[in-house]
Design an enzyme around this catalytic site. Structure first.
Site, PDB file in Angstrom:
ATOM      1  N   LYS A   1     -31.380   7.721 -16.010  1.00  0.00           N
ATOM      2  CA  LYS A   1     -32.359   9.227 -16.191  1.00  0.00           C
ATOM      3  C   LYS A   1     -33.901   8.814 -15.385  1.00  0.00           C
ATOM      4  O   LYS A   1     -34.436   7.797 -14.746  1.00  0.00           O
ATOM      5  CB  LYS A   1     -33.426   8.199 -17.796  1.00  0.00           C
ATOM      6  CG  LYS A   1     -34.152   8.908 -18.210  1.00  0.00           C
ATOM      7  CD  LYS A   1     -34.736   8.277 -19.749  1.00  0.00           C
ATOM      8  CE  LYS A   1     -36.108   9.194 -20.668  1.00  0.00           C
ATOM      9  NZ  LYS A   1     -36.188   8.540 -21.574  1.00  0.00           N
TER      10      LYS A   1
ATOM     11  N   SER B   1     -35.522  11.739 -25.638  1.00  0.00           N
ATOM     12  CA  SER B   1     -36.129  12.383 -23.919  1.00  0.00           C
ATOM     13  C   SER B   1     -34.912  11.944 -22.916  1.00  0.00           C
ATOM     14  O   SER B   1     -34.966  12.061 -22.018  1.00  0.00           O
ATOM     15  CB  SER B   1     -37.205  11.341 -23.910  1.00  0.00           C
ATOM     16  OG  SER B   1     -37.314  10.167 -22.979  1.00  0.00           O
TER      17      SER B   1
ATOM     18  N   SER C   1     -34.810   7.537 -27.800  1.00  0.00           N
ATOM     19  CA  SER C   1     -35.345   8.351 -26.870  1.00  0.00           C
ATOM     20  C   SER C   1     -33.413   8.796 -26.087  1.00  0.00           C
ATOM     21  O   SER C   1     -33.258   9.199 -25.449  1.00  0.00           O
ATOM     22  CB  SER C   1     -35.867   8.309 -25.589  1.00  0.00           C
ATOM     23  OG  SER C   1     -37.255   9.155 -25.974  1.00  0.00           O
TER      24      SER C   1
END
Length: 480
Positions: A89, A164, A188
């Site tokens: 990420k 996210s 997330s």
């Protein structure tokens, strides 16, 4: 709606588990370079319409793969991810690469050193394929006013993958990778895993170092893997967990043997649940409640002790977590919010600014409540139970056109039930349970005692064998 298809061909490179690929790498039957080239080909063909990657590090990946092959040929074995491709990420730093945070504010920020997660993966011989899409600063939403397009759900591109760690969910579900690494501050990792049909693990608070990761709410930020199977997640956690002198949140003792807990033997394990949290809520799809009931019945049939327990009201966890998240998130980004507010995406700005109204006394009270909630879970649930089973999300993934001018969109206001365990720091895993009537994935959430990830892996392995449907992938057309 995308159709589904069974895994194509026994031994297909994209469908090899971490353990299967590792065995073949060590036997010399396949090479890491072959795994990487296959993954790069899939990404090149299909990611232009999914947008899971913001950066593909082709040359770096091939160099690291070649090094892994040389080491494995000479008997050097760095662990379960040696030679295995992964991605990060884009809030996790990797030396020499941008950490964009999916934001124009940090678009050109190049990392001077590795985050601890990346350093451990590199030391473990894993092969970095690139950086993955996120919501801006691991917050915000699936915005179209950012430097990169939002990632799209591979099961149906008109739906969000959740966030996210959106790119991680998409890349794993699409079959580009078996494991990816991200963060979870309120759900997330678990949210994208739930909505993309993968396994998302939020480890115990502090069990994975956050050094070198862009913070959102430091007392709620967790870091961990999103993977295709429970065993893949265990292998990934094995590599990155453990103490780090650069992060005082981490424990003082080495990580236990997670891979040894993948037996699926749940005899005598005590499993709790609380129907009041999900079954009586009209927002929860009937298929999700039914899936939880099937999971509980299956565990009971395998010899687990399944019994209902009482939890504090969900709304108290939710309110407590949102106060802490807003206050800490605003504090992290206050300088830029004051200096260049228009540089943020709209959703990020709308979610961060309420933190300006959270006073010191509000934050102190929220943290006091957090302490009481964590103690209540330890006292009411985990003194007698090894694992708690509850809902992860209440509905399938929303459509992009559900997002209007207001935040949160009405359909997403109570979509996930992940924030309680980010508040208390207990480990929690999102596990797939198949599909709803509209063909989109659904799942269940497993929660354990602090540093009790091994029990999650035991239960997760047992449930996955029954209903995880790990043999089904979304069909990818490659057409934008």
């Amino acid at each position: 709606m995308s159709d589904t298809h069974p895994t194509e061909g026994p031994g297909a490179l994209a469908e090899l588990s971490v353990a299967e690929a590792g065995a073949l790498l060590r036997a010399g039957t396949i090479t890491s370079v072959e795994l990487v080239e296959h993954a790069l080909g899939l990404i090149e063909t299909h990611d232009p319409c999914l947008h899971s990657f913001v950066l593909v590090t082709r040359d770096l990946a091939l160099r690291r793969a070649a090094q892994a092959d040389r080491e494995l040929r000479t008997g050097i074995d760095r662990g379960p991810l040696h030679g295995i491709p992964y991605a990060l990420k884009d809030i996790l730093a990797a030396e020499g690469l941008p950490t964009t945070n999916h934001s124009r504010l940090t678009l050109d920020d190049v990392a001077a050193e590795d985050s601890t997660v990346e350093a451990r993966l590199r030391a473990g011989g894993a092969v970095l394929l690139g950086k993955l899409a996120s919501y801006e600063f691991a917050f915000g939403g699936p915005s179209t006013d950012l430097p990169f397009p939002p990632a799209r759900n591979p099961w149906h591109r008109e739906h969000i993958p959740s966030g996210s760690s959106s790119g991680a969910g998409v890349a794993v579900a699409a079959g580009f990778l078996r494991v990816a690494f991200g963060s979870d501050t309120a759900g997330s990792l678990r949210g994208p895993a739930f909505h993309c049909g993968a396994v998302g693990l939020k480890p115990t608070y502090g069990s994975v170092s956050g050094y070198g990761a862009t913070p959102l709410a430091p007392t709620m930020d967790h870091f961990g893997p999103l993977a295709w199977t429970v065993a893949d997640a265990a292998a990934a956690l094995q590599v990155v967990a453990g103490p780090d002198p650069r992060d005082p949140r981490t424990p003082g003792t080495p990580a236990p043997d997670f891979l040894g807990s993948l037996t699926g033997d749940v005899r005598g394990l005590r499993v709790g649940y609380s129907r009041a949290w999900y079954a009586s809520d009209p927002a929860t799809l009937p298929e999700i409640t039914e899936g939880i009931e099937r999971a509980l019945a299956h565990l009971d049939g395998l010899g687990a002790i399944v019994e209902e327990c009482e939890l504090p009201p969900y709304e108290v966890f939710d309110a407590c977590g949102r106060v802490i998240l807003m206050a800490e998130g605003f504090a992290v980004h206050e300088e830029n919010l004051r200096r260049s507010p228009r540089s943020f995406g709209r959703f990020t700005y709308q979610k961060l600014m309420p933190g300006a109204g959270v006073g010191a006394s509000d934050l102190l009270r929220a943290r006091e409540v957090r302490g009481r909630l964590g103690a209540a879970l330890d006292r009411r649930v985990f003194i007698d139970h090894d694992v708690l089973i509850t809902a992860c999300g209440q509905t399938t993934a929303a459509r992009f056109d559900d997002f209007g001018t207001d935040w949160p969109p009405p359909k997403l206001a109570n979509d996930m039930q992940t924030i309680p365990f980010a508040v208390t720091g207990h480990p929690a895993m999102s596990l797939p349970l198949g599909f709803a009537g509209n063909g989109l994935p659904i799942g269940v959430q497993l929660v354990g005692r602090r540093f009790g990830e091994a029990s999650l892996f035991r239960v997760g392995t047992a449930l996955e064998a029954e209903s995880g449907r790990r043999d089904t992938r979304p069909v990818l057309t490659g057409r934008p």
